[in-house]
Design an enzyme around this catalytic site. Structure first.
Site, PDB file in Angstrom:
ATOM      1  N   THR A 114      42.055 -18.591  23.471  1.00  8.99           N
ATOM      2  CA  THR A 114      41.723 -19.664  22.548  1.00  8.99           C
ATOM      3  C   THR A 114      43.012 -20.329  22.096  1.00  8.99           C
ATOM      4  OG1 THR A 114      41.817 -18.304  20.547  1.00  8.99           O
ATOM      5  CG2 THR A 114      39.720 -18.359  21.741  1.00  8.99           C
ATOM      6  N   GLU A 149      34.762 -19.131  24.106  1.00 12.24           N
ATOM      7  CA  GLU A 149      33.868 -17.977  24.087  1.00 12.24           C
ATOM      8  C   GLU A 149      32.570 -18.204  24.852  1.00 12.24           C
ATOM      9  OE1 GLU A 149      36.457 -17.703  20.407  1.00 12.24           O
ATOM     10  OE2 GLU A 149      35.431 -19.278  21.519  1.00 12.24           O
ATOM     11  N   LYS A 151      35.111 -29.591   0.346  1.00 16.52           N
ATOM     12  CA  LYS A 151      34.299 -29.371  -0.853  1.00 16.52           C
ATOM     13  C   LYS A 151      34.969 -30.052  -2.031  1.00 16.52           C
ATOM     14  CE  LYS A 151      31.229 -25.989  -2.852  1.00 16.52           C
ATOM     15  NZ  LYS A 151      30.749 -24.582  -2.815  1.00 16.52           N
ATOM     16  N   TRP A 195      29.679 -30.891  -0.760  1.00 15.63           N
ATOM     17  CA  TRP A 195      30.260 -30.860   0.586  1.00 15.63           C
ATOM     18  C   TRP A 195      30.397 -32.262   1.168  1.00 15.63           C
ATOM     19  CZ3 TRP A 195      32.732 -26.776   1.985  1.00 15.63           C
ATOM     20  CH2 TRP A 195      32.310 -25.501   1.595  1.00 15.63           C
TER      21      TRP A 195
END
Length: 515
Positions: free
Chosen positions: A175, A321, A408, A413
């Site tokens: 990754t 993944e 936030k 949000w």
């Protein structure tokens, strides 16, 4: 007797099913059967010269070249594992990754070492690894290694009698670390073959014999989205670009090699379209579709590809993944991520971990036989992607943000990805990224970092009004910053970590804007 799902099957298809297909690289044209033969000879050479076999890991530091492609088959059919190092990593990161992988051998492409921008870091890393005692081999020497090996038909280890088990590791995937600590996963032969089968379906890559594919996605990034193996299954020809990905070179390859499908991140397509337009070049007539992903695909890029290149856009979503691509969307590529490819399942779960109804936002989880991330303690279980998403009743995925990129503000949000998508619909903006910076009153506030269209001006008042048409006032960023280009990670994604570090201290008025 069960036939194991290994890369041997893909070589068999090259030899017996797609004899008319070819690989084009650096001016050379190699038919699939000849490529399979060269791979077997190289495999024998790696065995005989260096003793590479089961349990060993071979590293490669190279662009998308013929030698790199051969290694992607030759190493795994020995029962060994291939680790394609990312050529765009820093010297320190390259050294750390190579040491962590426990390499037995490192194959290095000379073009990487002499590259103007990445060559210094690569050379320093290779020198340090050689000082460690790691055996370094130049990619140009591979042909001689294969030629001096005994006849492949007698010596090759990739025969049915010694075929690796399908659960044997074939690749190490890494990754980028943009969403947390970098991780590495061992990917088996079975994973690769099943993913290639899934990718070869009509609603996935849609590749078929007769297609000519240009994978601009680096092989070090989950095997170039798995396209080399999908091509082996379907018979699509491969056009390998090497290290020169300048817009003029990509345009030339698209035209001269009659490419029908090409894959790259959105920024590549923006640059290619701009080059074609600025130089009044003819569109590449054979190009049918571009595959893109890795970040939000702006509507402007979709329109440019259609108007300038005469091709359609298919956007894709996936992760390391999930062995790269897990969904495709062709009808509305700038707004949705599409439907899951065969063998991959997805669901949206709420804060309590239970699946929610269609249309509601929640955390995206996926599972499937080649979803390697879900195997940490739960084989075949659901893998938490870290994405905030929704699924409609037709099973189409919409990505709203990554949990890490949510902002936030005042207890509410803000979804940065939605702001980015809408900013890119404004005619003065070619690319946008929205990140949070700390705020003493509201905890966090959004900052918009923009790349103006070439020669254009960005009017902040217009942009505020543009966003206010769709979003509540507290979503509108406090600050708009214009830059020449957005920082990218080594795999071509917008580097939000770098943006947050660079723009976290922008001054602001804490009396307004937030709820």
């Amino acid at each position: 007797m069960t036939v194991p799902l290994t890369l041997e099957h893909l070589l068999w298809r090259m030899e017996h099913v797609h004899s008319g297909s070819e690989v084009v690289a650096a001016g050379a044209r190699v038919r699939f059967p000849d490529l399979a033969h060269a791979i077997r000879r190289l495999s024998a050479g790696l065995d005989e010269r260096f003793g590479i076999g089961r349990g060993d890991t071979v590293g490669v530091l190279a662009f998308n070249t013929l030698e790199h492609l051969e290694l992607m088959y030759a190493v795994p059919i020995l029962g060994a594992t291939l680790s394609s190092l990312n050529v765009r990593l820093s010297c320190e990161m390259l050294i750390a990754q190579a040491r962590r992988d426990g390499l037995r051998l490192l194959v290095v492409d000379e073009e990487v070492l002499t590259h103007r921008s990445i060559g210094p870091a690569a050379r320093a890393a290779v020198e340090e690894l050689a000082h460690d005692g790691l055996r370094i081999v130049k990619a140009s020497a591979l042909e001689n290694i294969a030629q001096t090996t005994a006849e492949a038909s007698e010596k090759t280890r990739g025969t049915a009698a010694v075929t690796p088990r399908e659960d044997a590791p074939a690749f190490l995937f890494h990754t980028s670390g943009t969403t947390g600590v970098p991780k590495s996963y061992r990917v088996t032969h079975r994973d690769v073959v099943l993913h290639a089968l899934s990718q070869s379906s009509a609603d996935a890559s849609g590749l078929r014999a007769g297609d000519r594919v240009l994978p601009l996605v680096p092989f070090c990034h989950v095997n170039g989205w798995g396209l080399p193996f999908t091509a082996a299954l379907t018979g699509a020809a491969l056009v390998l670009p090497g290290g020169d990905l300048a817009p003029q070179r990509v345009t030339q390859l698209l035209t001269v090699e009659r490419v029908t499908v090409a894959a790259a991140v959105p920024t590549v397509w923006f640059d290619v379209c701009r080059h074609v337009s600025e130089h009044s070049l003819a569109a590449p007539l054979a190009l049918r579709e571009v595959l893109t992903g890795g970040s939000v695909v702006p509507r402007s890029v979709v329109d440019l590809v259609h108007d300038v290149l005469g091709a359609s856009v298919a956007t894709a979503w996936g992760m390391t993944e999930t062995l790269a691509v897990s969904t495709y969307e062709r009808d509305d590529p700038s707004s949705r991520a599409g439907r899951f490819i065969p063998l991959v399942e997805g669901r949206i779960v709420g804060a309590d971990g239970s699946p929610g109804p269609a249309g509601e936002n929640g955390t995206l989880e996926v599972r499937g036989p080649f979803v390697v991330g879900g195997r940490d303690g739960a084989p075949g279980g659901w893998f938490d992607t870290g994405d905030v998403a929704s699924l409609d009743e037709a099973g189409r995925l919409a990505l709203h943000d990554r949990h890490k990129d949510l902002i936030k503000s005042g207890g509410e949000w803000i979804i940065s990805a939605q702001l980015e998508q809408h900013l890119c619909t404004h005619p003065s903006v070619s690319a946008a990224a929205v990140v949070a910076r700390p705020d003493p009153k509201w905890t966090e506030r959004p900052v918009a970092v923009l790349v103006p269209r070439q020669g254009g001006q960005v009017d902040e008042t217009e942009l505020r009004a543009h966003l206010a048409e769709r979003f509540p006032p507290f979503w509108v960023p406090d600050v708009f910053i214009c830059v020449e280009h957005l920082p990218l990670t080594p795999v071509g994604k917008v580097d939000k970590r770098a943006l947050r570090a660079r723009h976290a201290a922008v001054s602001h008025d804490t009396t307004g804007g937030a709820p």
